[in-house]
Enzyme design. Structure first.
Site, PDB file in Angstrom:
ATOM      1  N   GLY A  13      58.607  40.392  21.770  1.00  0.00           N
ATOM      2  CA  GLY A  13      57.556  40.919  22.643  1.00  0.00           C
ATOM      3  C   GLY A  13      56.190  40.470  22.178  1.00  0.00           C
ATOM      4  O   GLY A  13      55.631  41.033  21.240  1.00  0.00           O
ATOM      5  N   ALA A  85      58.204  50.566  27.344  1.00  0.00           N
ATOM      6  CA  ALA A  85      59.151  51.669  27.218  1.00  0.00           C
ATOM      7  C   ALA A  85      59.977  51.817  28.487  1.00  0.00           C
ATOM      8  O   ALA A  85      59.542  51.457  29.581  1.00  0.00           O
ATOM      9  CB  ALA A  85      58.406  52.968  26.920  1.00  0.00           C
ATOM     10  N   SER A 137      50.240  53.499  16.286  1.00  0.00           N
ATOM     11  CA  SER A 137      48.948  53.813  16.887  1.00  0.00           C
ATOM     12  C   SER A 137      47.844  52.998  16.233  1.00  0.00           C
ATOM     13  O   SER A 137      47.844  52.791  15.026  1.00  0.00           O
ATOM     14  CB  SER A 137      48.628  55.302  16.744  1.00  0.00           C
ATOM     15  OG  SER A 137      47.339  55.580  17.269  1.00  0.00           O
ATOM     16  N   LYS A 192      54.579  60.634  17.566  1.00  0.00           N
ATOM     17  CA  LYS A 192      53.630  59.747  18.234  1.00  0.00           C
ATOM     18  C   LYS A 192      53.223  60.311  19.597  1.00  0.00           C
ATOM     19  O   LYS A 192      52.068  60.194  20.017  1.00  0.00           O
ATOM     20  CB  LYS A 192      54.255  58.355  18.418  1.00  0.00           C
ATOM     21  CG  LYS A 192      53.403  57.359  19.216  1.00  0.00           C
ATOM     22  CD  LYS A 192      52.021  57.149  18.611  1.00  0.00           C
ATOM     23  CE  LYS A 192      51.316  55.889  19.104  1.00  0.00           C
ATOM     24  NZ  LYS A 192      51.227  55.720  20.532  1.00  0.00           N
ATOM     25  N   HIS A 195      50.719  62.942  18.968  1.00  0.00           N
ATOM     26  CA  HIS A 195      49.491  62.220  18.605  1.00  0.00           C
ATOM     27  C   HIS A 195      48.753  61.804  19.868  1.00  0.00           C
ATOM     28  O   HIS A 195      47.540  61.999  20.004  1.00  0.00           O
ATOM     29  CB  HIS A 195      49.844  60.982  17.768  1.00  0.00           C
ATOM     30  CG  HIS A 195      48.737  59.967  17.667  1.00  0.00           C
ATOM     31  ND1 HIS A 195      48.408  59.111  18.704  1.00  0.00           N
ATOM     32  CD2 HIS A 195      47.897  59.652  16.657  1.00  0.00           C
ATOM     33  CE1 HIS A 195      47.414  58.332  18.342  1.00  0.00           C
ATOM     34  NE2 HIS A 195      47.080  58.641  17.103  1.00  0.00           N
ATOM     35  N   ASN A 196      49.471  61.226  20.821  1.00  0.00           N
ATOM     36  CA  ASN A 196      48.832  60.758  22.043  1.00  0.00           C
ATOM     37  C   ASN A 196      48.308  61.921  22.883  1.00  0.00           C
ATOM     38  O   ASN A 196      47.273  61.801  23.547  1.00  0.00           O
ATOM     39  CB  ASN A 196      49.809  59.914  22.868  1.00  0.00           C
ATOM     40  CG  ASN A 196      49.981  58.512  22.299  1.00  0.00           C
ATOM     41  OD1 ASN A 196      49.735  58.288  21.111  1.00  0.00           O
ATOM     42  ND2 ASN A 196      50.400  57.589  23.121  1.00  0.00           N
ATOM     43  N   GLU A 199      45.145  62.851  21.413  1.00  0.00           N
ATOM     44  CA  GLU A 199      44.203  61.790  21.809  1.00  0.00           C
ATOM     45  C   GLU A 199      43.633  62.072  23.202  1.00  0.00           C
ATOM     46  O   GLU A 199      42.421  61.945  23.424  1.00  0.00           O
ATOM     47  CB  GLU A 199      44.933  60.453  21.789  1.00  0.00           C
ATOM     48  CG  GLU A 199      44.130  59.255  22.216  1.00  0.00           C
ATOM     49  CD  GLU A 199      44.996  58.002  22.261  1.00  0.00           C
ATOM     50  OE1 GLU A 199      44.939  57.281  23.281  1.00  0.00           O
ATOM     51  OE2 GLU A 199      45.734  57.754  21.278  1.00  0.00           O
TER      52      GLU A 199
END
Length: 491
Positions: A13, A85, A137, A192, A195-196, A199
């Protein structure tokens, strides 16, 4: 044509994150094989352009064939996937399976849903492979220079991938890599996701602080940039505060401030929504982050807002505010609300840890967010310290340090929200945080009325203040019903 020596890791990727992670790995001394899933006529030549461009002269080998790519990597193979994803990850895994050997490790570095990662870990282990769901991140800069990395999944993979992942991670001020093993199954991607969510909350709160300064104080962009820069030298020091000052100062080619020309319609990719949905499934309040998600959705309805604004005109008073005092109140609201956001996020992490038997290390999670990631903030050290205390607080805001911090800024926080409402200026995240705080510290809430209503129309039962907890009662409210009752309620 290819080197005879096997490489240390493979990466699939080559979009922005993948390219920069590959360069980061090479710069840290690792030999990297790269491959890109191509769509004929659309993405052809991606690998060739990369190895002959940014990767030229570095220890990076490009492959156009997936079998050759896998064969080029030393065993046990470590393959990091940086693809969108969802179904793309599953399709790629199925393509890789025939070429892998027992003990090989697949690392999903995208923003996958943790439930998908749960399934992929189980599937891979069933085939004798190992799977790591690693939240990453830091955006483009973090991928190239050091990100915050949150790996979880097959535990036996950690000693194998640890040297590489910690080498490309950001380093905190004390030199600690911002990458630690999170736990089993999809725990890394769950962390994560939260976390987002935080954010999302941080960005909405900063936007509201900017909006109050602009609309109630009439402060220009340069002065606002100074204020945010000053805040970045104290307890609000963080990446998002830092870049907000840069954004406010930035001018486009015409010489005007770019921020004033950006349409007020915010986008989102889904992780904020996932965090709210997961919190609801776990029965945990995540109101501030939910508000931030919904405000992005409302901002996107620009046409509707334009029509509504013509029918309901919000007017600001002509009052002249003391700039220094109002800025102090905005600071108080921003700082306190950020603490609420982190407190809600860590409470969800603790509930998930208990519910899924993940045994999450909350101090460790706070520390790996100190560098590289988007929500890196100076008070993450204080959060880690609070959770490491011998009398670990049941809730972050009940820790002595944060209790004292809230008490100091509460008057300004209240005043800012009240004044904004008086001026018909929306501050939904500041308001949500304040309402959560008052609900949290209220020994009594009006939920007794809700339970009475539920029992009245649905016989859902209730507990009584004059009886022991855990005993459930049903009242024949109308005198016409029977004694049959529904199942007891969940709290």
């Amino acid at each position: 044509m290819k080197n005879l020596n096997k490489t240390d890791i493979g990466l699939i990727g080559l979009a922005v994150m993948g390219e920069n992670l590959a360069l980061n790995m090479a710069d840290k001394g690792w030999n990297v094989s790269v491959y890109n899933r191509t769509v004929p006529g659309v993405e052809e030549g991606v690998v060739e352009r990369f190895v002959n461009g940014r990767a030229k002269g570095k220890s990076i080998e490009g492959y156009a064939d997936i079998a050759e790519f896998v064969a080029s990597i030393a065993t046990p193979r470590k393959i990091m996937m940086m693809v969108r994803a969802g179904s793309a990850v599953d399709e790629l895994i199925e393509q890789l399976f025939p070429y892998l050997s027992e003990g090989d490790i697949l690392i999903d570095g995208g923003n996958s849903n943790y439930e998908d990662t749960n399934r992929r870990v189980a599937l891979s282990e069933k085939k004798g492979l190992r799977f790591v769901g690693a939240g990453v991140s830091g955006g483009e800069e973090g991928a190239l220079n050091g990100a915050s990395i949150m790996p979880g999944g097959s535990a036996s993979a950690w000693p194998v991938v640890k040297p590489i992942l910690q080498s490309i991670a950001a380093k905190a001020a004390d030199g600690t890599p911002c990458c630690r093993w999170i736990g089993p199954a999809g725990s890394g991607h769950f962390v994560k996701m939260i976390h987002n969510g935080i954010e999302y909350g941080d960005m909405q709160l900063i936007a509201e602080a900017y909006w109050v300064m602009k609309n109630l104080l009439g402060v220009d962009n340069e002065r606002m940039a100074e204020i945010f820069s000053d805040w970045n030298e104290g307890k609000l020091r963080s990446y998002l505060i830092e870049i907000t000052a840069d954004i406010l100062r930035h001018k486009d080619k015409s010489g005007g401030y770019l921020i004033d020309k950006i349409l007020d319609a915010a986008g989102q990719k889904g992780t904020g929504k996932w965090s709210v949905v997961s919190a609801m499934e776990l029965g945990m309040p995540l109101g501030l982050i939910a508000t931030a998600v919904f405000e992005r959705s409302l901002s996107a309805q620009k046409g509707l807002r334009e029509k509504a604004s013509k029918q309901f005109v919000c007017r600001h008073s002509q009052a002249v505010y003391n700039e220094s005092e109002m800025v102090k109140d905005i600071y108080s609201a921003l700082y306190a609300s950020k603490l609420v956001s982190y407190a809600q996020g860590f409470a969800v992490l603790q509930r998930a840890s208990d519910a899924f038997a993940w045994n999450l290390d909350l101090p460790s999670i706070a520390r790996i967010w100190r560098g590289g990631c988007i929500i890196r903030s100076i008070f993450l050290n204080d959060i880690a310290t609070a959770f490491e205390a011998e009398d670990k607080p049941e809730h972050l805001l009940l820790a002595p340090y944060f209790k004292n911090e809230i008490q100091q800024v509460l008057p300004g926080w209240k005043h800012l929200v009240a004044q904004s409402m008086k001026e018909e200026l929306p501050v939904p995240a500041f308001s949500s945080a304040l309402n959560y705080f008052y609900s949290l510290v209220s020994v009594k809430l009006p939920a007794n009325m809700i339970q009475a209503q539920r029992d009245y129309f649905g016989a859902h039962t209730f507990e009584r203040t004059d009886e022991l907890r855990g005993q459930f009662f049903h009242e024949n409210w109308t005198g016409h019903g029977g004694n049959t009752k529904s199942s007891t309620y969940n709290v």
